[in-house]
Design an enzyme around this catalytic site. Structure first.
Site, PDB file in Angstrom:
ATOM      1  N   GLU A  46       1.236  -3.574   2.378  1.00  0.00           N
ATOM      2  CA  GLU A  46       2.702  -3.027   2.487  1.00  0.00           C
ATOM      3  C   GLU A  46       3.414  -3.025   3.896  1.00  0.00           C
ATOM      4  OE1 GLU A  46       3.346   0.051  -0.412  1.00  0.00           O
ATOM      5  OE2 GLU A  46       2.652  -1.075  -2.202  1.00  0.00           O
ATOM      6  N   GLU A  58      -0.854  -4.753  -6.280  1.00  0.00           N
ATOM      7  CA  GLU A  58      -0.614  -3.618  -6.764  1.00  0.00           C
ATOM      8  C   GLU A  58       0.397  -3.612  -7.946  1.00  0.00           C
ATOM      9  OE1 GLU A  58      -0.124  -0.024  -4.185  1.00  0.00           O
ATOM     10  OE2 GLU A  58      -1.511  -1.146  -2.672  1.00  0.00           O
TER      11      GLU A  58
HETATM   12  O1  AHR Z   1      -1.180   2.903  -5.177  1.00  0.00           O
HETATM   13  C1  AHR Z   1      -0.419   4.020  -4.505  1.00  0.00           C
HETATM   14  C2  AHR Z   1       0.229   3.339  -3.200  1.00  0.00           C
HETATM   15  O2  AHR Z   1       1.356   2.570  -3.681  1.00  0.00           O
HETATM   16  C3  AHR Z   1      -0.604   2.505  -2.412  1.00  0.00           C
HETATM   17  O3  AHR Z   1      -1.290   3.336  -1.523  1.00  0.00           O
HETATM   18  C4  AHR Z   1       0.622   1.845  -1.623  1.00  0.00           C
HETATM   19  O4  AHR Z   1      -0.014   0.593  -1.172  1.00  0.00           O
HETATM   20  C5  AHR Z   1       1.730   1.688  -2.660  1.00  0.00           C
HETATM   21  O5  AHR Z   1       2.822   2.063  -2.222  1.00  0.00           O
END
Ligand code: AHR
Length: 490
Positions: A171, A289
């Site tokens: 990210e 994610e």
């Molecule tokens: O999964 C929780 C968080 O969400 C992770 O650390 C991050 O990559 C995202 O913003």
């Protein structure tokens, strides 16, 4: 009446089993007190919770991303190898804790072996440098005699771990990240990291962190990355989290359109850049994610960043809709990692005495265990609903797959009606059903139903066997349910 038509010859592409991947971060009780609890009566001789390993194994996750997440952008992997008593504790800035480093690279590899999954590592492209990243590849994958491979042997692992999948950064497009990067900065850093990592091990597959901040300049970011570094990119990684903060079920059920928009936009950007720059190598999408996340906060200072969500049935429907989208885009989405796997925004929830399976566990288990290897292109029509910015969306959300080895179809259907059972005909456009078919249904008493230690089975899977007539079957989808129809073909 609703109608679903399936033609086993209308194939979209191979489904990569990696769409059923997971993500485990050094965060809250994911590892410490979840997966890894040395000294617990529930732990094995290596400190892994046996009940957690068993619950994870049932999910058949073929790949798990590690060690973060926001955590990785401040992580020094060298802190997490070697004798545990020598490992340094460090302030952890992403989640405001102290990281003891009792769990690290080699523990993660052991964990992966225990549940038969493949590791996918992310390197620190936040405050970490290229040297550290390529050293990690060398420590894990090299079979040459070097200082780092000797160290690995001293740590008890003479043979290389052969980690194939490596992400560069997490990210990086968000100001919340340690070492946030502008599109230009990341495109340049990505290429330099990728170059040296590939020089150490030319066989690795690389993932670029492209979009998590959908309000920022993601078009420019994607374009710049592909312009600068396409020869080093195997996957473009995108993230999203959704939820129902307005407590509006119908509106929540329209999130399928967000998945469609974001996947289609990324596909379009890749295709346009490939055409413009004459890029011939495949570049896939990894949604590395994704999940439902309400930003739950713990009650105490220590627990404020534990992200321990309790999921309900409507969240389980949304998890199923994610998989429908991934299957419908099987040509481009080659990996997806639910975030996360234990305790932290997760399908498995533990305490010291045991665990319960959250609502979202069941659609995951259903899809990963019954999905075929080829995505099909189903046609369906019938009831519709309107909510938020969307009108006339089909109430059923459908995907279909063919299992070539077993000669059977699996049709996945989410009934997004809170109240109506939907009578449906499913017809085959070519071929005939073999006779009996199975219906596996995830459902519960109402859309807000949750599982808990006290009531662990409010939401679960029910199975039935029914009969199809030659090329047609009739089925009524229960309100607020996820169904897999598993239909052998003759
Ligand atoms: O999964 C929780 C968080 O969400 C992770 O650390 C991050 O990559 C995202 O913003």
């Amino acid at each position: 009446m609703n109608h679903i038509k399936i033609d086993p010859d209308r194939q979209l592409g191979n489904i990569n089993p990696h769409i059923f991947g997971g993500f485990a971060e050094h965060l809250g009780r994911c590892f410490y007190g979840g997966i890894y609890e040395p000294g617990s009566p529930l732990a094995d001789e290596h400190g892994f919770r046996k009940d957690v390993l068993e619950a994870l194994s049932r999910l058949k996750m073929p790949i798990i991303r590690y060690p973060g997440g926001n955590f990785v952008s401040g992580y020094r992997w060298m802190d997490g190898v070697g004798p545990v008593e020598d490992r340094p504790a460090r302030p952890e800035l992403a989640w405001e804790t102290i990281e003891p480093n009792h769990f690290g690279t080699n523990e993660f590899i052991q964990f992966c072996r225990k549940i038969n999954t493949e590791p996918y590592f992310v390197v620190n492209c936040g405050d970490g440098d290229m040297r550290e990243a390529r050293d990690w590849v060398e420590y894990c994958n090299s079979s040459q005699e070097t200082a780092l491979t000797k160290l690995r042997s001293q740590h008890g692992f003479a043979a290389p771990h052969n980690i194939k999948y490596w992400g560069i950064g997490n990210e990086v497009d968000g100001e919340w990240q340690i070492g946030y990067k502008t599109p230009q900065e990341y495109a340049r850093a990505y290429k330099e990291f990728a170059k040296v990592m590939r020089w150490v091990d030319p066989s690795i597959k690389l993932l670029a962190s492209v979009v998590s901040n959908w309000n920022a300049e993601f078009v420019e970011r994607t374009q710049l990355l592909l312009d600068h570094a396409s020869e080093f990119i195997d996957y473009l990684a995108i993230h999203w989290y959704v939820g129902n903060p307005e407590n509006d079920f119908a509106r929540y059920m329209t999130v399928s359109e967000i998945f469609e928009e974001r996947i289609s936009a990324t596909e379009g950007l890749i295709n346009a850049m490939k055409l413009q720059r004459n890029i011939r190598r495949p570049i896939a999408i990894a949604v590395d994610e994704w999940n439902v996340w309400y930003r739950a906060r713990g009650n105490t200072l220590e627990e404020r960043n534990n992200l321990e969500e309790i999921y309900n049935l409507e969240d389980a429907l949304v998890v199923a809709m994610h998989f429908n989208a991934f299957i419908r885009h099987a040509q481009s989405v080659k990996m997806a990692n639910i975030a996360q796997i234990v305790n932290v925004i997760a399908p498995i929830f533990t305490n010291r005495e045991g665990l319960f399976l959250q609502t979202i566990y069941y659609p995951f288990e259903l899809y990963s265990r019954t999905c075929g290897n080829i995505a099909l292109d189903p046609f369906w029509k019938g009831d519709t609903f309107s909510a938020g910015d969307h009108s006339a969306l089909r109430t059923l959300d459908v995907s279909a797959s063919l299992n070539e080895a077993e000669k059977s179809l699996t049709i996945f259907v989410v009934n997004r009606s809170q109240t109506d059972a939907l009578e449906t005909t499913v017809s085959l456009e070519s071929g005939v059903f073999a006779g009996d078919f199975q219906a596996h249904v995830v459902n519960g008493p109402d859309i807000k139903a949750t599982n808990s230690f006290d009531k662990p089975n409010q939401v679960g899977i029910q199975k039935a066997v029914l009969t199809a007539e030659r090329s047609q079957l009739n089925y009524t989808f229960e309100p607020h349910s996820v169904t897999a129809l598993i239909c052998p073909l003759s």
